[in-house]
Motif scaffolding. Structure first.
Motif, mmCIF file in Angstrom:
data_model
loop_
_atom_site.group_PDB
_atom_site.id
_atom_site.type_symbol
_atom_site.label_atom_id
_atom_site.label_comp_id
_atom_site.label_asym_id
_atom_site.label_seq_id
_atom_site.Cartn_x
_atom_site.Cartn_y
_atom_site.Cartn_z
ATOM 1 N N SER A 1 15.363 -11.351 -12.784
ATOM 2 C CA SER A 1 14.599 -10.789 -11.871
ATOM 3 C C SER A 1 15.207 -10.583 -10.661
ATOM 4 N N THR B 1 19.133 -5.322 -10.654
ATOM 5 C CA THR B 1 19.217 -4.103 -11.529
ATOM 6 C C THR B 1 20.147 -4.775 -12.874
ATOM 7 N N PHE B 2 19.456 -5.349 -13.734
ATOM 8 C CA PHE B 2 20.060 -6.225 -14.765
ATOM 9 C C PHE B 2 21.027 -5.324 -15.578
ATOM 10 N N ARG B 3 20.588 -4.218 -15.780
ATOM 11 C CA ARG B 3 21.578 -3.268 -16.423
ATOM 12 C C ARG B 3 22.773 -2.963 -16.021
ATOM 13 N N SER C 1 27.726 -5.170 -18.904
ATOM 14 C CA SER C 1 26.652 -4.763 -18.538
ATOM 15 C C SER C 1 26.068 -3.949 -19.892
ATOM 16 N N ARG D 1 22.368 -9.400 -24.973
ATOM 17 C CA ARG D 1 21.736 -9.289 -23.986
ATOM 18 C C ARG D 1 20.612 -8.058 -24.563
ATOM 19 N N ASN E 1 18.812 -5.525 -22.308
ATOM 20 C CA ASN E 1 18.587 -4.950 -21.090
ATOM 21 C C ASN E 1 16.941 -4.483 -20.655
ATOM 22 N N ASN F 1 15.778 -7.641 -19.731
ATOM 23 C CA ASN F 1 16.406 -8.133 -18.787
ATOM 24 C C ASN F 1 16.825 -9.580 -18.977
ATOM 25 N N THR F 2 16.896 -9.690 -20.222
ATOM 26 C CA THR F 2 17.502 -11.101 -20.866
ATOM 27 C C THR F 2 18.947 -11.135 -21.413
#
Length: 122
Positions: free
Chosen positions: A24, A27-29, A52, A71, A73, A76-77
């Protein structure tokens, strides 16, 4: 930024375990994600990384064929599925985020989670 690792525990040799890392505040992606581990008295070492968009992955030789990184996206994990676990896999497992995929150097990673303990009994 928060990276929250979970899913560690005690497992017998030969068993399986999946650890997760929920991110968190970033911008995870846009970030490559990596897993590292550190056993007592040892240096932190690279385990695996995923780009990514999940198009590329990287594994340390000692986990190839046994561990799988993935992952989601949308959630967000990032995950690390560990199979055929060995006592020498015992360590604290950390997730980390890097804006560039491809580094195995922990000093290049921008953000770190708190770690989750994985213990493999013989």
């Amino acid at each position: 930024v928060q990276l929250q690792a979970s899913g560690g525990g005690l497992v017998q040799a030969g068993g399986s375990l999946r650890v997760s890392c929920a991110a968190s505040g970033l911008t995870f992606r846009s970030y490559a994600m990596g897993w590292f581990r550190q056993a007592p008295g040892k240096e932190r070492e690279f385990v695996s990384a995923v780009s990514s968009s999940s198009t590329s992955t990287d594994y340390a030789d000692f986990v190839k064929g046994r561990f799988t990184i993935s992952r989601d996206n949308a959630k967000n994990t990032v995950y690390l599925q560990m199979s055929s676990l060995k006592p020498e896999d015992t360590a604290v497992y950390y997730c980390a985020a890097d804006n560039i995929f491809g580094s195995r150097d922990h000093s290049k990673y921008d953000y770190w989670g708190q770690g989750t303990q994985v213990t493999v009994s013989s």
